[in-house]
Scaffold this active site. Sequence first.
Site, PDB file in Angstrom:
ATOM      1  N   VAL A  84      -7.909   7.122  -0.144  1.00  0.00           N
ATOM      2  CA  VAL A  84      -6.825   6.684  -1.020  1.00  0.00           C
ATOM      3  C   VAL A  84      -7.155   5.290  -1.533  1.00  0.00           C
ATOM      4  O   VAL A  84      -7.538   4.401  -0.763  1.00  0.00           O
ATOM      5  CB  VAL A  84      -5.476   6.658  -0.270  1.00  0.00           C
ATOM      6  CG1 VAL A  84      -4.371   6.148  -1.189  1.00  0.00           C
ATOM      7  CG2 VAL A  84      -5.134   8.047   0.251  1.00  0.00           C
TER       8      VAL A  84
ATOM      9  N   TYR B 169      -9.627   4.752  15.589  1.00  0.00           N
ATOM     10  CA  TYR B 169      -8.643   5.136  14.583  1.00  0.00           C
ATOM     11  C   TYR B 169      -8.407   6.647  14.602  1.00  0.00           C
ATOM     12  O   TYR B 169      -7.262   7.120  14.604  1.00  0.00           O
ATOM     13  CB  TYR B 169      -9.125   4.695  13.208  1.00  0.00           C
ATOM     14  CG  TYR B 169      -8.206   5.045  12.064  1.00  0.00           C
ATOM     15  CD1 TYR B 169      -7.043   4.328  11.844  1.00  0.00           C
ATOM     16  CD2 TYR B 169      -8.518   6.090  11.196  1.00  0.00           C
ATOM     17  CE1 TYR B 169      -6.199   4.635  10.796  1.00  0.00           C
ATOM     18  CE2 TYR B 169      -7.687   6.403  10.138  1.00  0.00           C
ATOM     19  CZ  TYR B 169      -6.522   5.679   9.945  1.00  0.00           C
ATOM     20  OH  TYR B 169      -5.693   6.000   8.910  1.00  0.00           O
TER      21      TYR B 169
ATOM     22  N   THR C  45      -6.347   1.811  -2.365  1.00  0.00           N
ATOM     23  CA  THR C  45      -5.362   0.773  -2.089  1.00  0.00           C
ATOM     24  C   THR C  45      -6.047  -0.574  -2.232  1.00  0.00           C
ATOM     25  O   THR C  45      -7.245  -0.664  -2.470  1.00  0.00           O
ATOM     26  CB  THR C  45      -4.785   0.884  -0.656  1.00  0.00           C
ATOM     27  OG1 THR C  45      -5.826   0.575   0.284  1.00  0.00           O
ATOM     28  CG2 THR C  45      -4.245   2.282  -0.384  1.00  0.00           C
TER      29      THR C  45
ATOM     30  N   ASP D 299       8.527  -4.057   8.453  1.00  0.00           N
ATOM     31  CA  ASP D 299       7.174  -4.590   8.493  1.00  0.00           C
ATOM     32  C   ASP D 299       7.173  -5.853   9.342  1.00  0.00           C
ATOM     33  O   ASP D 299       8.202  -6.515   9.493  1.00  0.00           O
ATOM     34  CB  ASP D 299       6.659  -4.908   7.086  1.00  0.00           C
ATOM     35  CG  ASP D 299       5.144  -4.871   6.983  1.00  0.00           C
ATOM     36  OD1 ASP D 299       4.612  -3.849   6.516  1.00  0.00           O
ATOM     37  OD2 ASP D 299       4.508  -5.859   7.400  1.00  0.00           O
TER      38      ASP D 299
ATOM     39  N   GLY E  97       0.781  -1.227   0.000  1.00  0.00           N
ATOM     40  CA  GLY E  97       0.000   0.000   0.000  1.00  0.00           C
ATOM     41  C   GLY E  97       0.814   1.279   0.000  1.00  0.00           C
ATOM     42  O   GLY E  97       1.813   1.418  -0.717  1.00  0.00           O
ATOM     43  N   ILE E  98       0.370   2.227   0.815  1.00  0.00           N
ATOM     44  CA  ILE E  98       1.015   3.535   0.877  1.00  0.00           C
ATOM     45  C   ILE E  98       2.466   3.410   1.304  1.00  0.00           C
ATOM     46  O   ILE E  98       3.360   4.050   0.744  1.00  0.00           O
ATOM     47  CB  ILE E  98       0.240   4.463   1.826  1.00  0.00           C
ATOM     48  CG1 ILE E  98      -1.127   4.811   1.231  1.00  0.00           C
ATOM     49  CG2 ILE E  98       1.029   5.740   2.107  1.00  0.00           C
ATOM     50  CD1 ILE E  98      -2.032   5.579   2.185  1.00  0.00           C
TER      51      ILE E  98
ATOM     52  N   LYS F 235      -4.951   8.879  15.427  1.00  0.00           N
ATOM     53  CA  LYS F 235      -4.330   9.799  14.488  1.00  0.00           C
ATOM     54  C   LYS F 235      -4.249  11.220  15.055  1.00  0.00           C
ATOM     55  O   LYS F 235      -3.333  11.986  14.722  1.00  0.00           O
ATOM     56  CB  LYS F 235      -5.089   9.781  13.161  1.00  0.00           C
ATOM     57  CG  LYS F 235      -4.934   8.472  12.406  1.00  0.00           C
ATOM     58  CD  LYS F 235      -3.473   8.128  12.127  1.00  0.00           C
ATOM     59  CE  LYS F 235      -3.311   6.892  11.279  1.00  0.00           C
ATOM     60  NZ  LYS F 235      -1.892   6.587  10.969  1.00  0.00           N
TER      61      LYS F 235
END
Length: 260
Positions: free
Chosen positions: A196, A163, A198, A45, A25-26, A167
């Site tokens: 976005v 979430y 993905t 990762d 992904g990003i 953030k």
Amino acid sequence: MESASTSPFAALRGTTAVVTGAARGIGFQIAATLRGAGMTVVLVDRDADELDNATRELASPDQVVPVVAELTAQDGLAGVETRLTELPPLRVWVNNAGVVSHQDVADVDIEEFERVLRVNAATTLRGCQVAHRAMRDETDADRAIVNLSSLLADKALPQRVSYATSKTAVETVTRYAAQEWGPLGIRVNAVSPGYVDTRLTAWPSADPRQVAKQQALSALALRRAGSVEDIANAVLFLASPMAAYVTGTILRVDGGWHLA
């Protein structure tokens, strides 16, 4: 035609970047973009198989260093710190790793809430701390930390409270680190993406999530979802000397979603 020596990103060549959550992904696109700027990139990762695939796809063994790490562990970045002693000087650190959770406020499980905060916010703080230790003595060079936030830190959507809270914490860490480390010349900023496209958002057209997404996109100024390249290019800008006078900033890359 612009030569490599006159490129605004030329100062990044021959230096090192770390990207967490870099296997897909990003995060993967950020790593690919920084590698394309001539940097050695440490891909971090927890998923060893995905990380192996990402490393092969980048196909640049002299510029790509995979490190499997469980970032939520107290010593989760120890392996990264060890590898950095063997690499060119660290100039860029990108805290991208994160998870999403979907629960209504009334139904939020506290253990799940704490897990999301630990993965998204605490690992960002720890990443900033490790980057600071590696960068603080290099006072003659531009150094940048870029954290990944989300527009949901400012805009409420259903079932995103855990979430979004995490953030918001990421943005607070960003501002405080920028203030404290500015005298050392370490810049700390965040990128705040909107929708976005993905692999995780490639829902079938009849899926209610896809329907809701398309309705939301129709209200955006640019009338489209962002791409992973859009986010990676914003990170590259903040990571480079082009943003040498930018710190403590939350850069919205959302197609105008915040205007809706």
